[in-house]
Design a protein around this motif. Structure first.
Motif, PDB file in Angstrom:
ATOM      1  N   PRO A   1     -85.064 -34.100 -43.363  1.00  0.00           N
ATOM      2  CA  PRO A   1     -85.639 -32.875 -42.784  1.00  0.00           C
ATOM      3  C   PRO A   1     -86.130 -31.942 -43.884  1.00  0.00           C
ATOM      4  N   LYS A   2     -87.271 -31.336 -43.661  1.00  0.00           N
ATOM      5  CA  LYS A   2     -87.890 -30.499 -44.693  1.00  0.00           C
ATOM      6  C   LYS A   2     -87.100 -29.233 -44.956  1.00  0.00           C
ATOM      7  N   ASN A   3     -86.225 -28.839 -44.002  1.00  0.00           N
ATOM      8  CA  ASN A   3     -85.393 -27.650 -44.248  1.00  0.00           C
ATOM      9  C   ASN A   3     -84.130 -27.993 -45.032  1.00  0.00           C
ATOM     10  N   GLY A   4     -83.958 -29.283 -45.356  1.00  0.00           N
ATOM     11  CA  GLY A   4     -82.839 -29.699 -46.192  1.00  0.00           C
ATOM     12  C   GLY A   4     -81.490 -29.716 -45.519  1.00  0.00           C
ATOM     13  N   ASP A   5     -81.458 -29.654 -44.195  1.00  0.00           N
ATOM     14  CA  ASP A   5     -80.170 -29.638 -43.491  1.00  0.00           C
ATOM     15  C   ASP A   5     -80.257 -30.506 -42.236  1.00  0.00           C
ATOM     16  N   VAL A   6     -79.541 -31.636 -42.261  1.00  0.00           N
ATOM     17  CA  VAL A   6     -79.512 -32.532 -41.107  1.00  0.00           C
ATOM     18  C   VAL A   6     -78.825 -31.851 -39.924  1.00  0.00           C
ATOM     19  N   PHE A   7     -77.828 -31.012 -40.230  1.00  0.00           N
ATOM     20  CA  PHE A   7     -76.951 -30.480 -39.176  1.00  0.00           C
ATOM     21  C   PHE A   7     -77.447 -29.150 -38.613  1.00  0.00           C
ATOM     22  N   THR A   8     -78.596 -29.230 -37.971  1.00  0.00           N
ATOM     23  CA  THR A   8     -79.079 -28.123 -37.139  1.00  0.00           C
ATOM     24  C   THR A   8     -79.275 -28.693 -35.735  1.00  0.00           C
ATOM     25  N   ARG A   9     -79.266 -27.816 -34.754  1.00  0.00           N
ATOM     26  CA  ARG A   9     -79.371 -28.263 -33.365  1.00  0.00           C
ATOM     27  C   ARG A   9     -80.660 -29.074 -33.166  1.00  0.00           C
ATOM     28  N   LYS A  10     -81.755 -28.565 -33.697  1.00  0.00           N
ATOM     29  CA  LYS A  10     -83.039 -29.226 -33.515  1.00  0.00           C
ATOM     30  C   LYS A  10     -83.071 -30.593 -34.207  1.00  0.00           C
ATOM     31  N   ASN A  11     -82.544 -30.639 -35.420  1.00  0.00           N
ATOM     32  CA  ASN A  11     -82.579 -31.897 -36.176  1.00  0.00           C
ATOM     33  C   ASN A  11     -81.664 -32.956 -35.575  1.00  0.00           C
ATOM     34  N   LEU A  12     -80.467 -32.549 -35.149  1.00  0.00           N
ATOM     35  CA  LEU A  12     -79.550 -33.506 -34.530  1.00  0.00           C
ATOM     36  C   LEU A  12     -80.112 -34.054 -33.223  1.00  0.00           C
ATOM     37  N   THR A  13     -80.803 -33.188 -32.485  1.00  0.00           N
ATOM     38  CA  THR A  13     -81.427 -33.631 -31.231  1.00  0.00           C
ATOM     39  C   THR A  13     -82.505 -34.679 -31.517  1.00  0.00           C
ATOM     40  N   ALA A  14     -83.302 -34.424 -32.560  1.00  0.00           N
ATOM     41  CA  ALA A  14     -84.364 -35.373 -32.935  1.00  0.00           C
ATOM     42  C   ALA A  14     -83.761 -36.706 -33.375  1.00  0.00           C
TER      43      ALA A  14
ATOM     44  N   GLN B   1     -55.533 -37.240 -28.607  1.00  0.00           N
ATOM     45  CA  GLN B   1     -55.317 -36.312 -27.499  1.00  0.00           C
ATOM     46  C   GLN B   1     -53.965 -36.677 -26.896  1.00  0.00           C
ATOM     47  N   GLY B   2     -52.938 -36.006 -27.416  1.00  0.00           N
ATOM     48  CA  GLY B   2     -51.579 -36.364 -27.022  1.00  0.00           C
ATOM     49  C   GLY B   2     -51.239 -37.722 -27.609  1.00  0.00           C
ATOM     50  N   ASP B   3     -50.827 -38.641 -26.759  1.00  0.00           N
ATOM     51  CA  ASP B   3     -50.511 -39.995 -27.201  1.00  0.00           C
ATOM     52  C   ASP B   3     -51.695 -40.945 -27.063  1.00  0.00           C
ATOM     53  N   ASP B   4     -52.833 -40.386 -26.664  1.00  0.00           N
ATOM     54  CA  ASP B   4     -54.010 -41.223 -26.419  1.00  0.00           C
ATOM     55  C   ASP B   4     -54.968 -41.195 -27.608  1.00  0.00           C
ATOM     56  N   LEU B   5     -55.638 -42.326 -27.799  1.00  0.00           N
ATOM     57  CA  LEU B   5     -56.688 -42.428 -28.821  1.00  0.00           C
ATOM     58  C   LEU B   5     -58.026 -42.143 -28.145  1.00  0.00           C
ATOM     59  N   TYR B   6     -58.753 -41.200 -28.710  1.00  0.00           N
ATOM     60  CA  TYR B   6     -60.037 -40.812 -28.134  1.00  0.00           C
ATOM     61  C   TYR B   6     -61.138 -41.199 -29.116  1.00  0.00           C
ATOM     62  N   VAL B   7     -62.098 -42.045 -28.647  1.00  0.00           N
ATOM     63  CA  VAL B   7     -63.212 -42.501 -29.482  1.00  0.00           C
ATOM     64  C   VAL B   7     -64.516 -42.118 -28.798  1.00  0.00           C
ATOM     65  N   ASP B   8     -65.382 -41.418 -29.533  1.00  0.00           N
ATOM     66  CA  ASP B   8     -66.653 -40.994 -28.930  1.00  0.00           C
ATOM     67  C   ASP B   8     -67.690 -40.755 -30.017  1.00  0.00           C
ATOM     68  N   ASP B   9     -68.953 -40.605 -29.565  1.00  0.00           N
ATOM     69  CA  ASP B   9     -70.026 -40.291 -30.516  1.00  0.00           C
ATOM     70  C   ASP B   9     -69.695 -38.997 -31.249  1.00  0.00           C
ATOM     71  N   LEU B  10     -70.018 -38.983 -32.537  1.00  0.00           N
ATOM     72  CA  LEU B  10     -69.745 -37.776 -33.317  1.00  0.00           C
ATOM     73  C   LEU B  10     -70.536 -36.588 -32.785  1.00  0.00           C
ATOM     74  N   SER B  11     -71.772 -36.843 -32.362  1.00  0.00           N
ATOM     75  CA  SER B  11     -72.587 -35.767 -31.800  1.00  0.00           C
ATOM     76  C   SER B  11     -73.412 -36.317 -30.634  1.00  0.00           C
TER      77      SER B  11
ATOM     78  N   THR C   1     -73.026 -25.668 -29.433  1.00  0.00           N
ATOM     79  CA  THR C   1     -72.980 -24.308 -29.985  1.00  0.00           C
ATOM     80  C   THR C   1     -73.018 -24.396 -31.501  1.00  0.00           C
ATOM     81  N   ASP C   2     -73.229 -23.252 -32.146  1.00  0.00           N
ATOM     82  CA  ASP C   2     -73.264 -23.232 -33.611  1.00  0.00           C
ATOM     83  C   ASP C   2     -71.930 -23.685 -34.201  1.00  0.00           C
ATOM     84  N   ASP C   3     -70.833 -23.264 -33.576  1.00  0.00           N
ATOM     85  CA  ASP C   3     -69.507 -23.651 -34.066  1.00  0.00           C
ATOM     86  C   ASP C   3     -69.303 -25.164 -33.931  1.00  0.00           C
ATOM     87  N   GLU C   4     -69.757 -25.724 -32.819  1.00  0.00           N
ATOM     88  CA  GLU C   4     -69.607 -27.162 -32.615  1.00  0.00           C
ATOM     89  C   GLU C   4     -70.423 -27.955 -33.641  1.00  0.00           C
ATOM     90  N   ILE C   5     -71.617 -27.473 -33.939  1.00  0.00           N
ATOM     91  CA  ILE C   5     -72.456 -28.153 -34.944  1.00  0.00           C
ATOM     92  C   ILE C   5     -71.826 -28.042 -36.324  1.00  0.00           C
TER      93      ILE C   5
END
Length: 792
Positions: free
Chosen positions: A85-98, A127-137, A144-148
Motif C-alpha cells: 500500500p502506498k500509505n505504508g500501512d497494511v493495517f487500515t480498514r480500507k487496505n484490509l478490506t481490499a 475461550q474458557g476450555d474451548d479452542l477457538y480458531v478463526d480468520d485473523l481479520s 473498529t479502530d481498536d479492533e484493527i
C-alpha cells in the motif's frame, strides 16, 4: 608416400568432380535442395515448455528427492502476490478490506487449492476450555479502530506470518496462492494460470490504485522461462539482418549475400523440421538454435564465397573455373570444420541439463545440413547468378591483401618473441580462469529488464526471501509427530535454524504445536511450548484440525498418517555454494542431534538449481575430454601428421582458457550456461585453425615455399575469410548476448571473447609455432611427408 599422394589426389578429384556436377546440373540440384528443405520444414512444430522441471533429467537425484517430498504433502506450485500500500500501512480498514477481496478472488485462480493471506490466517485463542480458531481479520470494513489495532498487534507477533506473509513494519503483505497443476500439459496449464492471475491483478489495481502489486513464485518463474524462450527466438530476425549487412559489406557482392541467405534459411528450416520430427519442446537454452545455426552456417558459405570472389577479382578466372577452384580448395576444410562443430555440439549430451541436450542435437543437425547446402545450393546459385567484374572492385580489393601481407611479415620477423609473449599472457589468463566462482542463483537467470526479476528483487528486499530449503522430518511411526520427544527435537531443530545467519523464516509443525498448547491453557504464555504428553498433543492436534476451514488444513505440513512433518526454511538470496553449504550443515545437525528416523535431506527447486551447475560441470568434463580427443584425431588424420595434430590443440584450447581468464576480470562468476562453452566453442574455433593450416601446408607442399613465405601466403589467401567469418560469428553471438536470459547471454558473451581470442591466437601464436616447428623439420623431414588431405 604414394598412398598419401593418391589419397590427396583422390580428395581433390572428388571435390572438383562434385563442383563440376553441381555446376552442370545446377537447376536440378537447386530444385532438389529446395524440396529437401521444404520437406523437412513441413514437419516442423515449435512448442514451448516453461516448466522448470525440464532443466533436470529424470535420473537427477535432487529432483527425485523433491518429487518424493511433494508426494507426501501437497504440491507447492504457487503464485505469491505481494501488496505494498502506498500509505505504508497494511493495517487500515480500507487496505484490509481490499486484501480480503483479493484473497476471496484468488480462490478462483485455475487449479488453486489453497490461499494464504494475513486476513484469513487461522488465529487460535482460548475461550474458557474451548479452542477457538478463526480468520485473523474478517468483515474488515466493519472493524473498529481498536479492533484493527489489535489485529495489527497479533499479526506482527505471529511467527508464522512475519517474514513470510507480512514484513516487520506492517507495510508489505503477501497472498500466497497454491495451485495443483494436473501436469498433463504444462505448455497450456501454466499460461492459463498466468493469464487468470494477471487479469485478476489488473482488475484489482484498477479498483485499488493505492496498492503497488508484485508477483513471484514457481508459476511466475515458469512463465518467465516460457516468455524468455519466445523472446530469444525473435532474436533470429535481428541476427538475420545483421548477418546480411556484414556479409554484404565484407564480400561487396549482392548475389553472394543472397546465396548466403538462402543457405542459412534452408539450414534453419531443416532444423525446425528436426525439432518437429523428434517432438522436442523448446526451452530458453534450446530456443536460441536458429541464431546459432544462422551464425555458424554463414561461416561455411563465407570461405567458399571469399575464395570464389578472389579468384574472379584478383586472378581473373571465369565464373565456372573460379567456382571449381574454390570448391577444390575449400571442400575438405569446410567438411572438417563442420564435422568438428557437430562433434562439439553433440558432446552437450554428456551434460546433466536436458535443454542443452536439445540445443546440441538441433545445432548439430542444422550444421550438417548447412554443410550440405553450402556445397550444393550455394555453388548452384552462384553458377546461376551473374558475376560482376569491375575495375573498381579490383582497385578496392588491392589494399586488403597488403594488410594481411604486412601482418604476416610482422609475425615471421619475430616468431620466438611472439611465442614467448603469447604463452606468458595465456599462462597468466589461465591462472585467472581458475579463480572464477560458480554461482547459479536462478532468480538471476533473468536480467533486471524482466518483470519477474524486478518483482522478486522487491519481495526479497521488503518481505521475505525467495529461496528455500525443505526437510521432511520423520518420526519412525504412524502418529509419531505427537510424540513429545519428536516434538522437542523438531523444536530444537527449528530454534537452530532460526539462529543461522542466512535464514529469514522457518515454518515447522513445532510452532503449530506450541501455539495450540498455549491456547488450550487459556493463552498462558508459559505454555508456549510443545506438549509434554503424547495423548494431549494428539487431542490438541485433532481439535485444531477440526476447527480449520476447507483449504486451510495442515496437509501441506504433515503427511497422511502423521508420521512425518515438513520444515520449510526461507533464506536470503545466497550463492549456489552457500545454499549447498547451508543444506549440508542442516543435514549434519540432524545427524548429530536427532535419532535416525529424523534424518533428512534438504530439497527444493532453489537447491536443485544450485546443485545443477556443479553436476553439469562434472558431467560435461567427460564430454569435453572426448570432444578434444575426437577433434584432435580428426585434425591429425586431415594433416596426415601427429606432430601437427598435437600442435593444433594449442590454438584450439587456449582461446577457451583466455576467455575464462578475461571473464574473471569482467565478472568472476560463471553459471550453468557457461559450462557448455568449452565443448561448444571447441568445434567452432577449429575453423580458423584448419583453414590457416591448410593454406600454409598447400604453400609448403605444392608450391614449394619455405615456412616464412608459406605463412605470408596463408595470410594473403585466407586472412580475409577468417576475419569475415569471425565478424559474422561475433555479430551473431553479440545479438544473443542481449538476451534477457542469463544462461544464454552469459554463454554468448564469453563465446564472443573466445572467438575473438581464437582469431588473435591463430594470427599470432599459430604462425609463430608453425615457423618454429618447420625449422626443425626442414633439416630432417622431406616436404612430401607432410602432405595434407584438406587440399593441394
Amino acid at each position: 608416400m604414394n598412398a598419401i599422394q593418391k589419397t590427396k589426389n583422390a580428395a581433390n578429384a572428388f571435390a572438383k568432380n562434385w563442383a563440376n556436377f553441381v555446376i552442370k546440373y545446377k537447376w536440378p540440384v537447386l530444385l532438389l535442395t529446395i524440396l529437401l528443405a521444404l520437406g523437412l520444414g513441413s514437419q516442423g512444430k515449435m512448442e514451448f515448455d516453461g516448466d522448470y522441471h525440464v532443466f533436470f533429467s529424470e535420473s537427477n537425484p535432487e529432483l527425485e528427492a523433491f518429487d518424493a517430498l511433494q508426494e507426501k504433502y501437497t504440491k507447492d506450485d504457487n503464485i505469491i502476490v505481494v501488496l505494498a500500500p502506498k500509505n505504508g500501512d497494511v493495517f487500515t480498514r480500507k487496505n484490509l478490506t481490499a486484501i480480503e477481496e483479493l484473497t476471496a478472488e484468488a480462490w478462483n485462480t485455475p487449479y488453486s487449492s489453497r490461499v494464504d493471506a494475513v486476513t484469513n490466517f487461522q488465529h487460535t485463542s482460548a475461550q474458557g476450555d474451548d479452542l477457538y480458531v478463526d480468520d485473523l481479520s474478517y468483515d474488515s470494513a466493519n472493524k473498529t479502530d481498536d479492533e484493527i489495532k489489535e489485529i495489527r498487534e497479533k499479526a506482527l507477533k505471529e511467527p508464522l506470518l512475519v517474514h513470510r506473509i507480512i514484513n516487520t513494519e506492517g507495510s508489505v503483505t503477501a497472498i500466497n496462492i497454491t495451485v495443483r497443476l494436473p501436469g498433463e500439459n504444462s505448455a497450456a496449464e501454466i499460461p492459463e494460470v498466468t493469464i487468470a492471475t494477471r487479469e485478476m491483478i489488473a482488475k484489482f489495481q484498477e479498483k485499488h490504485p493505492e496498492f503497488d502489486v508484485y508477483t513471484t513464485g514457481l508459476v511466475p518463474l515458469n512463465t518467465a522461462f516460457f516468455e524468455s524462450s519466445q523472446k530469444d527466438l525473435m532474436l533470429t530476425m535481428a541476427m538475420l539482418l545483421i548477418v546480411l549487412i556484414v556479409t554484404l559489406v565484407l564480400t561487396r557482392n549482392f548475389f553472394a549475400t543472397l546465396a548466403t541467405l538462402v543457405v542459412v534459411i534452408f539450414s534453419i528450416i531443416s532444423a525446425v523440421g528436426f525439432v518437429g520430427l523428434n517432438g522436442i519442446k523448446l526451452t530458453p537454452p534450446s530456443a536460441v538454435f536458429p541464431t546459432m545455426i544462422l551464425t555458424l552456417a554463414v561461416a561455411d558459405s563465407i570461405h567458399i564465397l571469399i575464395t570464389y570472389l578472389q579468384k574472379v577479382r584478383k586472378d581473373g578466372l571465369d565464373k565456372k573455373a573460379a567456382l571449381v577452384e574454390s570448391m577444390r580448395l575449400n571442400f575438405m576444410p569446410v567438411f572438417i570444420t563442420s564435422l568438428t562443430t557437430v562433434i562439439g555440439f553433440l558432446t552437450l549430451n554428456y551434460g546433466d541439463v536436458p535443454p542443452f541436450w536439445d540445443l546440441g542435437n538441433i545445432v548439430a543437425f542444422g550444421m550438417s545440413m548447412a554443410f550440405l547446402f553450402s556445397t550444393t545450393t550455394l555453388p548452384a546459385l552462384m553458377a546461376i547468378f551473374p558475376i560482376w567484374k569491375s575495375k573498381k572492385a579490383q582497385k578496392e580489393s588491392a589494399p586488403k591483401p597488403g594488410m594481411y601481407t604486412k601482418l604476416g611479415e610482422f609475425v615471421i620477423r619475430q616468431p620466438v618473441k611472439l611465442t614467448v609473449i603469447s604463452l606468458a599472457i595465456i599462462g597468466m589468463l589461465t591462472y585467472l580462469a581458475s579463480k572464477n566462482v560458480f554461482n547459479d542463483e536462478f532468480v538471476e537467470y533473468f536480467d533486471t529488464t524482466v518483470q519477474f526479476r524486478q518483482d522478486s528483487d522487491f519481495i526479497n528486499e521488503n518481505l521475505t526471501g525467495f529461496y528455500n530449503v525443505e526437510f521432511s522430518i520423520g518420526s519412525g511411526e504412524s502418529g509419531g509427530i505427537n510424540n513429545p520427544e519428536y516434538l522437542q527435537k523438531l523444536n530444537a531443530f527449528e530454534d537452530w535454524l532460526e539462529e543461522q545467519p542466512e535464514v529469514v523464516h522457518v515454518n515447522a509443525f513445532s510452532e503449530v504445536a506450541r501455539r495450540v498448547n498455549r491456547s488450550m491453557h487459556g493463552d498462558d504464555q508459559s505454555f508456549y511450548k510443545v506438549p509434554q504428553n503424547r495423548e494431549e498433543a494428539a487431542q490438541y492436534l485433532l481439535l485444531y484440525e477440526l476447527s480449520l476451514p476447507f483449504g486451510l488444513d495442515l496437509n501441506n505440513q504433515i503427511n497422511v498418517d502423521k508420521s512425518e512433518s515438513r520444515v520449510t526454511v526461507t533464506l536470503k538470496n545466497n550463492s549456489s555454494a552457500e545454499m549447498i553449504a547451508f543444506s549440508e550443515r542442516s543435514e549434519q545437525w540432524l545427524k548429530d542431534n536427532a535419532p535416525a528416523s529424523m534424518h533428512s535431506l534438504g530439497v527444493s527447486p532453489t537447491l536443485m538449481f544450485s546443485k545443477l551447475g556443479f553436476r553439469q560441470a562434472e558431467s560435461m568434463f567427460k564430454g569435453n575430454i572426448i570432444a578434444l580427443i575426437l577433434i584432435s584425431l580428426v585434425l591429425m588424420i586431415a594433416l596426415r601428421n601427429v606432430k601437427l595434430g598435437f600442435l593444433s590443440i594449442i590454438p584450439n584450447v587456449t582461446p577457451v582458457l583466455v576467455g575464462f581468464g578475461l571473464w574473471f576480470l569482467l565478472k568472476g562468476t560463471i553459471n550453468t550456461g557457461m559450462v557448455i562453452v568449452f565443448g561448444m566453442t571447441l568445434g567452432i574455433i577449429v575453423d580458423d585453425t584448419v583453414h590457416f593450416m591448410s593454406k600454409f601446408l598447400r604453400a609448403r607442399r605444392e608450391l614449394g615455399y619455405d615456412a616464412k613465405d608459406a605463412i605470408i601466403y596463408a595470410f594473403e589467401t585466407v586472412g580475409k575469410a577468417l576475419v569475415t567469418t569471425t565478424a559474422v560469428l561475433l555479430a551473431g553471438f553479440i545479438v544473443l548476448s542481449t538476451s534477457s536470459f542469463a544462461l544464454n547471454s552469459y554463454m554468448a558473451r564469453i563465446t564472443v571473447i573466445i572467438i575473438l581470442a581464437a582469431l588473435i591466437i591463430d594470427f599470432i601464436l599459430l604462425p609463430s609455432l608453425l615457423i618454429l616447428v618447420s625449422k626443425k623439420e626442414e633439416e630432417t623431414v622431406n616436404a612430401p611427408e607432410m602432405q595434407m588431405q584438406l587440399d593441394k
